[in-house]
Every structure is written in C-alpha cells, then in structure tokens.
Design a protein around this motif. Structure first.
Motif, PDB file in Angstrom:
ATOM      1  N   ARG A  28       0.825  -1.212   0.000  1.00  0.00           N
ATOM      2  CA  ARG A  28       0.000   0.000   0.000  1.00  0.00           C
ATOM      3  C   ARG A  28       0.859   1.262   0.000  1.00  0.00           C
ATOM      4  O   ARG A  28       1.730   1.437   0.838  1.00  0.00           O
ATOM      5  CB  ARG A  28      -0.882  -0.023   1.246  1.00  0.00           C
ATOM      6  CG  ARG A  28      -1.812   1.156   1.375  1.00  0.00           C
ATOM      7  CD  ARG A  28      -2.505   1.093   2.720  1.00  0.00           C
ATOM      8  NE  ARG A  28      -3.652   1.953   2.803  1.00  0.00           N
ATOM      9  CZ  ARG A  28      -4.373   2.084   3.899  1.00  0.00           C
ATOM     10  NH1 ARG A  28      -4.061   1.401   4.978  1.00  0.00           N
ATOM     11  NH2 ARG A  28      -5.411   2.884   3.917  1.00  0.00           N
ATOM     12  N   ARG A  29       0.569   2.144  -0.972  1.00  0.00           N
ATOM     13  CA  ARG A  29       1.267   3.424  -1.054  1.00  0.00           C
ATOM     14  C   ARG A  29       0.305   4.606  -0.957  1.00  0.00           C
ATOM     15  O   ARG A  29       0.729   5.744  -0.934  1.00  0.00           O
ATOM     16  CB  ARG A  29       2.044   3.492  -2.375  1.00  0.00           C
ATOM     17  CG  ARG A  29       3.197   2.496  -2.444  1.00  0.00           C
ATOM     18  CD  ARG A  29       4.006   2.669  -3.713  1.00  0.00           C
ATOM     19  NE  ARG A  29       3.239   2.498  -4.920  1.00  0.00           N
ATOM     20  CZ  ARG A  29       3.125   1.370  -5.613  1.00  0.00           C
ATOM     21  NH1 ARG A  29       3.739   0.288  -5.202  1.00  0.00           N
ATOM     22  NH2 ARG A  29       2.423   1.320  -6.717  1.00  0.00           N
ATOM     23  N   ARG A  30      -0.969   4.328  -0.934  1.00  0.00           N
ATOM     24  CA  ARG A  30      -1.988   5.364  -0.849  1.00  0.00           C
ATOM     25  C   ARG A  30      -2.923   5.057   0.319  1.00  0.00           C
ATOM     26  O   ARG A  30      -3.095   3.899   0.680  1.00  0.00           O
ATOM     27  CB  ARG A  30      -2.828   5.417  -2.130  1.00  0.00           C
ATOM     28  CG  ARG A  30      -2.035   5.868  -3.323  1.00  0.00           C
ATOM     29  CD  ARG A  30      -2.867   5.742  -4.587  1.00  0.00           C
ATOM     30  NE  ARG A  30      -2.122   6.275  -5.708  1.00  0.00           N
ATOM     31  CZ  ARG A  30      -2.540   7.252  -6.478  1.00  0.00           C
ATOM     32  NH1 ARG A  30      -3.714   7.794  -6.274  1.00  0.00           N
ATOM     33  NH2 ARG A  30      -1.800   7.696  -7.466  1.00  0.00           N
ATOM     34  N   GLN A  31      -3.531   6.082   0.856  1.00  0.00           N
ATOM     35  CA  GLN A  31      -4.471   5.884   1.963  1.00  0.00           C
ATOM     36  C   GLN A  31      -5.724   5.150   1.492  1.00  0.00           C
ATOM     37  O   GLN A  31      -6.247   4.299   2.180  1.00  0.00           O
ATOM     38  CB  GLN A  31      -4.849   7.236   2.592  1.00  0.00           C
ATOM     39  CG  GLN A  31      -5.785   7.125   3.773  1.00  0.00           C
ATOM     40  CD  GLN A  31      -5.199   6.385   4.956  1.00  0.00           C
ATOM     41  OE1 GLN A  31      -3.987   6.322   5.123  1.00  0.00           O
ATOM     42  NE2 GLN A  31      -6.058   5.811   5.772  1.00  0.00           N
ATOM     43  N   GLU A  50      -8.167  -6.624   7.140  1.00  0.00           N
ATOM     44  CA  GLU A  50      -8.039  -6.622   8.596  1.00  0.00           C
ATOM     45  C   GLU A  50      -6.857  -5.758   9.051  1.00  0.00           C
ATOM     46  O   GLU A  50      -6.900  -5.154  10.110  1.00  0.00           O
ATOM     47  CB  GLU A  50      -7.843  -8.063   9.084  1.00  0.00           C
ATOM     48  CG  GLU A  50      -7.865  -8.240  10.563  1.00  0.00           C
ATOM     49  CD  GLU A  50      -9.260  -8.140  11.156  1.00  0.00           C
ATOM     50  OE1 GLU A  50      -9.365  -7.629  12.278  1.00  0.00           O
ATOM     51  OE2 GLU A  50     -10.221  -8.559  10.501  1.00  0.00           O
ATOM     52  N   THR A  51      -5.804  -5.679   8.237  1.00  0.00           N
ATOM     53  CA  THR A  51      -4.588  -4.965   8.632  1.00  0.00           C
ATOM     54  C   THR A  51      -4.557  -3.510   8.185  1.00  0.00           C
ATOM     55  O   THR A  51      -3.666  -2.770   8.585  1.00  0.00           O
ATOM     56  CB  THR A  51      -3.337  -5.674   8.077  1.00  0.00           C
ATOM     57  OG1 THR A  51      -3.336  -5.581   6.657  1.00  0.00           O
ATOM     58  CG2 THR A  51      -3.280  -7.130   8.510  1.00  0.00           C
ATOM     59  N   LEU A  52      -5.499  -3.104   7.341  1.00  0.00           N
ATOM     60  CA  LEU A  52      -5.501  -1.740   6.819  1.00  0.00           C
ATOM     61  C   LEU A  52      -6.139  -0.780   7.817  1.00  0.00           C
ATOM     62  O   LEU A  52      -7.217  -1.043   8.341  1.00  0.00           O
ATOM     63  CB  LEU A  52      -6.271  -1.669   5.497  1.00  0.00           C
ATOM     64  CG  LEU A  52      -5.662  -2.428   4.328  1.00  0.00           C
ATOM     65  CD1 LEU A  52      -6.625  -2.438   3.156  1.00  0.00           C
ATOM     66  CD2 LEU A  52      -4.324  -1.834   3.929  1.00  0.00           C
ATOM     67  N   GLU A 118      -7.881   7.815  -7.087  1.00  0.00           N
ATOM     68  CA  GLU A 118      -7.139   8.032  -5.844  1.00  0.00           C
ATOM     69  C   GLU A 118      -6.776   6.729  -5.133  1.00  0.00           C
ATOM     70  O   GLU A 118      -6.196   6.770  -4.055  1.00  0.00           O
ATOM     71  CB  GLU A 118      -7.986   8.886  -4.887  1.00  0.00           C
ATOM     72  CG  GLU A 118      -8.345  10.234  -5.426  1.00  0.00           C
ATOM     73  CD  GLU A 118      -9.322  10.966  -4.515  1.00  0.00           C
ATOM     74  OE1 GLU A 118      -9.308  10.706  -3.299  1.00  0.00           O
ATOM     75  OE2 GLU A 118     -10.093  11.780  -5.039  1.00  0.00           O
ATOM     76  N   ARG A 119      -7.104   5.592  -5.721  1.00  0.00           N
ATOM     77  CA  ARG A 119      -6.984   4.320  -5.003  1.00  0.00           C
ATOM     78  C   ARG A 119      -5.881   3.404  -5.513  1.00  0.00           C
ATOM     79  O   ARG A 119      -5.635   3.311  -6.697  1.00  0.00           O
ATOM     80  CB  ARG A 119      -8.309   3.568  -5.055  1.00  0.00           C
ATOM     81  CG  ARG A 119      -9.402   4.305  -4.315  1.00  0.00           C
ATOM     82  CD  ARG A 119     -10.644   3.488  -4.144  1.00  0.00           C
ATOM     83  NE  ARG A 119     -11.595   4.263  -3.369  1.00  0.00           N
ATOM     84  CZ  ARG A 119     -11.667   4.274  -2.045  1.00  0.00           C
ATOM     85  NH1 ARG A 119     -10.888   3.487  -1.342  1.00  0.00           N
ATOM     86  NH2 ARG A 119     -12.541   5.035  -1.419  1.00  0.00           N
ATOM     87  N   HIS A 148      -2.051  -4.396  -7.851  1.00  0.00           N
ATOM     88  CA  HIS A 148      -1.335  -5.499  -7.192  1.00  0.00           C
ATOM     89  C   HIS A 148      -2.228  -6.741  -7.337  1.00  0.00           C
ATOM     90  O   HIS A 148      -3.407  -6.690  -7.001  1.00  0.00           O
ATOM     91  CB  HIS A 148      -1.087  -5.210  -5.720  1.00  0.00           C
ATOM     92  CG  HIS A 148      -0.453  -3.866  -5.501  1.00  0.00           C
ATOM     93  ND1 HIS A 148       0.877  -3.635  -5.777  1.00  0.00           N
ATOM     94  CD2 HIS A 148      -0.974  -2.689  -5.074  1.00  0.00           C
ATOM     95  CE1 HIS A 148       1.161  -2.361  -5.496  1.00  0.00           C
ATOM     96  NE2 HIS A 148       0.044  -1.773  -5.072  1.00  0.00           N
ATOM     97  N   THR A 149      -1.641  -7.837  -7.815  1.00  0.00           N
ATOM     98  CA  THR A 149      -2.436  -9.012  -8.132  1.00  0.00           C
ATOM     99  C   THR A 149      -1.869 -10.275  -7.527  1.00  0.00           C
ATOM    100  O   THR A 149      -0.648 -10.479  -7.516  1.00  0.00           O
ATOM    101  CB  THR A 149      -2.499  -9.207  -9.671  1.00  0.00           C
ATOM    102  OG1 THR A 149      -2.903  -7.980 -10.263  1.00  0.00           O
ATOM    103  CG2 THR A 149      -3.463 -10.290 -10.049  1.00  0.00           C
TER     104      THR A 149
END
Length: 154
Positions: A28-31, A50-52, A118-119, A148-149
């Motif tokens: 993850r590089r964006r909020q 769960e971790t975000l 933005e995602r 990301h896959t």
C-alpha cells in the motif's frame, strides 16, 4: 509449471518453499484502497482488509460473484462494513460479452468507485477474473503502478 513437470520424475525428492507473503498490505502506497476479490481470492483480501487502517471510505472491498449464493465471507465483510472498517460492495452477475452486459465494465467501475483515481488496487482471484478486472481497470484509467495481483489457479 510445465517445465517443472518435465523435470520431476516419480520417486524424486522435492522440497517446496513458500508462500512468502508478497501480497500484503505492505504494498500500500496510498491511503485509499480498493480490494477486488472473487472466489477463494476473497480470503487473502479479507486478511489484508483486517490490517488496513483508515475508515470505511478509505477501504472498499468489492466482491465479484455470479450469484448471491456464490459470495464468500459475507457475514464477516458485512460486520466489518457495519463497524465502519470498510465499505463492502458485492458485484453480482454473469460475465457479459459486451460492456453493457459486464457488471465490472470500466464505466460501471467508475460509477461504483467514484474516486477510483485516488486508489491503490489489490486484486485476487482466478487468472480469468484477475485478467478481466485488470483489463477493465486499465480501460478505466488506472495505472499499472497502482495494481497489485495475486492469482489462484487450480
């Protein structure tokens, strides 16, 4: 995999290693994040969700299935949605041959995810599901760098 099949013979000793966990929230590089899962691909995305950190607007979980009966982990995802940890959106319908028939067509993705630009996007599912989702996201203007896959192939 084919090369490996040709090299391994019955009775040969084999050591398997992994998985190494490259498909994690660490990418993850964006909020703001979009998680797109289908079939058993929902499971790792559920773990990533769960971790975000963030609120329901930051994390959208889009689950692709043909019918309501095909959806997985609905109770857990509904609970996370109710707790404001993510926004859960089931996308139902058969894959269409034309964009008008496809529930994941680029214009429909833009309608569902109004801030798609933005995602960061995590996709997990069968190779066909991932390929189609990537194609539609690219046509909707999402950069390769934000995709990301992880594939599940049986």
């Amino acid at each position: 995999p084919r090369r490996l099949k040709r090299r391994i013979r019955p009775g040969m000793r084999v050591v398997a290693d992994g998985p190494y966990g490259a498909f994690t929230a660490e990418l993850r590089r964006r909020q703001r994040v979009l998680l797109v899962g289908g079939g058993v691909g929902v499971t790792p995305l559920r773990a990533i969700a769960e971790t975000l950190d963030g609120d329901a607007g930051d994390v959208i979980f889009l689950q692709r299935a043909s019918t309501q009966a095909d959806l997985l982990m609905v109770d857990e995802l509904d609970q996370m949605h109710a707790e404001g940890r993510l926004t859960y959106i089931p996308v139902l319908g058969k894959r269409g041959k034309t964009p008008r028939q496809d529930p994941m067509a680029p214009h429909r993705l833009r309608e569902l995810i109004t801030d798609l630009d933005e995602r960061e996007v995590f996709i997990c599912g069968s190779p066909a599901m991932a390929r189609t989702t990537i194609k539609n996201l690219r046509r909707a203007g999402v950069s390769w760098r934000r995709l990301h896959t992880e594939l599940f192939d049986f």
